[in-house]
Design an enzyme around this catalytic site. Structure first.
Site, PDB file in Angstrom:
ATOM      1  N   TYR A  12      -9.449  -3.748 -11.443  1.00 10.33           N
ATOM      2  CA  TYR A  12      -9.303  -2.360 -11.003  1.00 10.33           C
ATOM      3  C   TYR A  12      -7.902  -1.821 -11.211  1.00 10.33           C
ATOM      4  O   TYR A  12      -7.719  -0.632 -11.520  1.00 10.33           O
ATOM      5  CB  TYR A  12      -9.757  -2.215  -9.542  1.00 10.33           C
ATOM      6  CG  TYR A  12      -8.823  -2.799  -8.516  1.00 10.33           C
ATOM      7  CD1 TYR A  12      -7.868  -2.011  -7.892  1.00 10.33           C
ATOM      8  CD2 TYR A  12      -8.906  -4.137  -8.142  1.00 10.33           C
ATOM      9  CE1 TYR A  12      -7.009  -2.532  -6.945  1.00 10.33           C
ATOM     10  CE2 TYR A  12      -8.066  -4.671  -7.193  1.00 10.33           C
ATOM     11  CZ  TYR A  12      -7.116  -3.869  -6.590  1.00 10.33           C
ATOM     12  OH  TYR A  12      -6.259  -4.402  -5.651  1.00 10.33           O
ATOM     13  N   HIS A  66     -27.214  21.378  -1.627  1.00 11.35           N
ATOM     14  CA  HIS A  66     -27.380  21.775  -3.026  1.00 11.35           C
ATOM     15  C   HIS A  66     -26.459  22.936  -3.375  1.00 11.35           C
ATOM     16  O   HIS A  66     -26.302  23.864  -2.585  1.00 11.35           O
ATOM     17  CB  HIS A  66     -28.833  22.183  -3.263  1.00 11.35           C
ATOM     18  CG  HIS A  66     -29.135  22.524  -4.683  1.00 11.35           C
ATOM     19  ND1 HIS A  66     -29.232  21.571  -5.665  1.00 11.35           N
ATOM     20  CD2 HIS A  66     -29.335  23.728  -5.280  1.00 11.35           C
ATOM     21  CE1 HIS A  66     -29.501  22.163  -6.818  1.00 11.35           C
ATOM     22  NE2 HIS A  66     -29.564  23.466  -6.613  1.00 11.35           N
ATOM     23  N   LYS A  89      -0.152   5.207  -6.125  1.00  9.59           N
ATOM     24  CA  LYS A  89      -1.166   5.167  -7.176  1.00  9.59           C
ATOM     25  C   LYS A  89      -2.083   6.379  -7.086  1.00  9.59           C
ATOM     26  O   LYS A  89      -2.409   7.000  -8.109  1.00  9.59           O
ATOM     27  CB  LYS A  89      -1.985   3.888  -7.056  1.00  9.59           C
ATOM     28  CG  LYS A  89      -3.142   3.780  -8.025  1.00  9.59           C
ATOM     29  CD  LYS A  89      -4.012   2.592  -7.676  1.00  9.59           C
ATOM     30  CE  LYS A  89      -4.727   2.802  -6.344  1.00  9.59           C
ATOM     31  NZ  LYS A  89      -5.560   1.649  -5.947  1.00  9.59           N
ATOM     32  N   GLY A 109      -8.414  -6.504 -16.986  1.00  9.21           N
ATOM     33  CA  GLY A 109      -9.696  -5.804 -16.932  1.00  9.21           C
ATOM     34  C   GLY A 109     -10.182  -5.546 -15.534  1.00  9.21           C
ATOM     35  O   GLY A 109     -11.344  -5.202 -15.325  1.00  9.21           O
ATOM     36  N   GLU A 129     -26.145  14.867  -3.304  1.00 11.98           N
ATOM     37  CA  GLU A 129     -27.550  15.063  -2.953  1.00 11.98           C
ATOM     38  C   GLU A 129     -28.483  14.180  -3.774  1.00 11.98           C
ATOM     39  O   GLU A 129     -29.619  13.918  -3.372  1.00 11.98           O
ATOM     40  CB  GLU A 129     -27.949  16.532  -3.118  1.00 11.98           C
ATOM     41  CG  GLU A 129     -28.068  16.997  -4.559  1.00 11.98           C
ATOM     42  CD  GLU A 129     -28.600  18.421  -4.672  1.00 11.98           C
ATOM     43  OE1 GLU A 129     -29.568  18.742  -3.952  1.00 11.98           O
ATOM     44  OE2 GLU A 129     -28.034  19.193  -5.468  1.00 11.98           O
ATOM     45  N   CYS A 157      -1.596   1.683  -2.941  1.00 10.40           N
ATOM     46  CA  CYS A 157      -2.585   2.749  -2.738  1.00 10.40           C
ATOM     47  C   CYS A 157      -1.999   4.158  -2.758  1.00 10.40           C
ATOM     48  O   CYS A 157      -2.519   5.036  -3.456  1.00 10.40           O
ATOM     49  CB  CYS A 157      -3.289   2.566  -1.389  1.00 10.40           C
ATOM     50  SG  CYS A 157      -3.558   0.871  -0.873  1.00 10.40           S
ATOM     51  N   THR A 200      -6.413  -2.443   2.025  1.00 13.31           N
ATOM     52  CA  THR A 200      -5.646  -2.062   3.205  1.00 13.31           C
ATOM     53  C   THR A 200      -6.510  -1.951   4.462  1.00 13.31           C
ATOM     54  O   THR A 200      -6.140  -2.488   5.516  1.00 13.31           O
ATOM     55  CB  THR A 200      -4.899  -0.740   2.939  1.00 13.31           C
ATOM     56  OG1 THR A 200      -3.882  -0.978   1.960  1.00 13.31           O
ATOM     57  CG2 THR A 200      -4.270  -0.191   4.199  1.00 13.31           C
ATOM     58  N   GLU A 249      -7.293   1.463 -13.435  1.00 12.00           N
ATOM     59  CA  GLU A 249      -6.710   2.649 -12.798  1.00 12.00           C
ATOM     60  C   GLU A 249      -5.480   3.137 -13.553  1.00 12.00           C
ATOM     61  O   GLU A 249      -5.328   4.338 -13.813  1.00 12.00           O
ATOM     62  CB  GLU A 249      -6.359   2.334 -11.342  1.00 12.00           C
ATOM     63  CG  GLU A 249      -7.577   2.220 -10.445  1.00 12.00           C
ATOM     64  CD  GLU A 249      -7.241   1.824  -9.030  1.00 12.00           C
ATOM     65  OE1 GLU A 249      -7.990   2.200  -8.119  1.00 12.00           O
ATOM     66  OE2 GLU A 249      -6.219   1.123  -8.813  1.00 12.00           O
ATOM     67  N   CYS A 301       0.816  -1.217   0.000  1.00 11.81           N
ATOM     68  CA  CYS A 301       0.000   0.000   0.000  1.00 11.81           C
ATOM     69  C   CYS A 301       0.848   1.264   0.000  1.00 11.81           C
ATOM     70  O   CYS A 301       0.674   2.143  -0.825  1.00 11.81           O
ATOM     71  CB  CYS A 301      -0.945  -0.008   1.205  1.00 11.81           C
ATOM     72  SG  CYS A 301      -1.943   1.494   1.339  1.00 11.81           S
TER      73      CYS A 301
END
Length: 450
Positions: free
Chosen positions: A173, A431, A47, A171, A436, A44, A306, A177, A39
């Site tokens: 994550y 808003h 990246k 294919g 929302e 993580c 992680t 990424e 990580c």
């Protein structure tokens, strides 16, 4: 003799060592590569830093719609690498301080199980009443002709120069990424996947929407396409595809999965049993078939995240050195995929709802964010909520859009606590925000499981 000896100083191993030492236990930890594990060093953290970098060209282009004139900007790859290295070095030091301050003895050596309570650590043998394996995983190597020309996710963060073109094979994550990262940094990016659905372990509707957005931003996706060989040709790489075509690029990144890091751990000297995938088999208390040895994190085949490893470590320490009141729960784990745009997810996908024989209403909202009414970008966001028909309980919540990870982290509380759609509807939205939309969904678009 140590009360606990941890092999692997990644997120799970470090947390377990620190927390156990805080109870007064004598704790040692061995790490042959780098403190912080995947990580911090090649996962993580770097990246996400690279993902931030890849967003800036798009942000600069968006700024023109708001009256900014920016000329002559360019990207210095080596500066990104150098600054990343400095930050990782800083984090390595923090991990070392945390362990030292907790009284954990650190061994910067390879560790191997010898059987029973004994462990070979570098040139010495140590003993421990309890041994914890937190050795993580590594990128699965390719097994095709010319695979020596490939790089893997670990290597990306140390490339000496940015390629002008890249083929990314996979294919999942990690592949998606890195496709977004390289594309965002101006690299001609090809994503090659042997099936027809990216991110197939996630909600398929969300995966298809994200893939379409990635293509709009410039990633070329080759579905039902695999690389069967790689040849070096005139300072470039020629990917031989299974459709008998070739693709010429500067770099080939293999992102075809991860494997448990157990090859030289000495499992043959123990009673430890493994799953067909190679992952170590453990009880709910993380105990292996060898009574002295426990394991947690990526090496046991649970969700490779992680925060999961850290939570497992805290449960393990509570069970072995604390009050033994905690158990590990794997339902409703929120996660994010840092593609461009980002994907956030928590709870069940449509496919999982159907597999469990449940019935659900599906609420979907798809739109262009307010920001892009002036930026000129065609990027769209998608928000999705799955609500059980009979109980009104929110089963899953998913999103593709800016800051999806930040938004889903908050809504994960609703999924984890099994709140109903009616309860979420009582919340007043902020808003104008993307988030929302989750509290203003009134009519379901369709039902599944009927």
């Amino acid at each position: 003799m140590f009360d606990l000896f941890v092999i692997g100083a990644g997120s799970g191993g470090v947390r377990a060592a620190r927390m156990a030492a805080a109870t007064g236990a004598k704790v040692g930890i061995a790490e042959e590569r780098f403190l912080g594990g995947t990580c911090v060093n090649v996962g993580c953290v770097p990246k996400k830093l690279f993902s931030y970098a890849a967003h800036y060209p798009e942000d600069i282009n968006d700024a023109y719609g708001y009256g900014f004139e920016i000329n002559g900007f360019h990207h210095n790859w080596q500066q990104l690498i150098n600054n990343k290295n400095q930050e990782i070095h800083r984090l390595n030091g923090i991990y070392q301080q945390l362990l030292e301050n907790a009284g954990v003895e650190i061994f910067a050596h390879k560790a191997q199980l010898l059987g029973g309570t004994k462990i070979q650590v570098g040139e010495q043998v140590v003993e421990a009443k309890k041994i914890l394996l937190a050795v993580g995983g590594y990128p699965t190597p390719a097994n095709i002709p010319g695979s020596a020309h490939c790089i893997y996710s670990d290597d990306v963060f140390y490339l000496e120069q940015k390629p002008s073109s890249i083929a990314i094979v996979g294919g999942g994550y990690i592949a998606c990424e890195f496709a977004s990262i390289f594309n965002g940094l101006g690299v001609e990016t090809h994503l090659l996947y042997r099936k027809n659905q990216l991110l197939r372990h996630f909600d398929h509707g969300i995966g298809r929407f994200a893939a379409n957005e990635m293509e709009k931003k410039g990633v070329t996706i080759h579905y039902q396409t695999d690389v069967v060989g790689i040849e070096s040709r005139d300072q470039a790489l020629s990917c031989v595809l299974d459709n008998e075509q070739t693709l010429i690029v500067d770099q080939v990144l293999m992102a075809i999965g991860r494997s448990p890091n157990i090859e030289t751990l000495g499992l043959e000297n123990t009673a430890i049993q493994q799953q067909a995938s190679g992952h170590i088999m453990v009880s709910p208390e993380f105990q292996t078939d060898d009574p002295h040895i426990y394991a947690l994190g990526d090496v046991i085949g649970t969700p490779e995240l992680t925060p999961v490893a850290i939570e497992q470590a805290m449960v393990f320490v509570d069970q072995q050195f604390g009050e033994n009141t905690k158990t590990m729960q794997y339902d409703a784990i929120p996660t994010a995929i840092f593609t461009h745009p980002t994907i956030g997810s928590c709870g069940l996908s449509e496919e999982q709802v159907l597999a469990r024989g449940l019935k659900a209403k599906v609420f979907v909202s798809e739109f262009r964010a307010l920001k892009h009414t002036l930026s000129g970008s065609s990027e769209r966001a998608m928000l999705k909520m799955l609500v059980e028909t009979t109980t009104d309980k929110v089963l899953g919540i998913h999103m593709v859009g800016p800051e999806a990870g930040e938004i889903i982290q908050g809504f994960a509380v609703a999924v984890k606590l099994a709140l109903t759609k009616a309860q979420i509807d009582t919340v007043i939205g902020i808003h104008p925000t993307l988030a929302e939309e989750f509290v203003t969904m009134r009519e379901s678009q369709y039902c599944i499981g009927d």
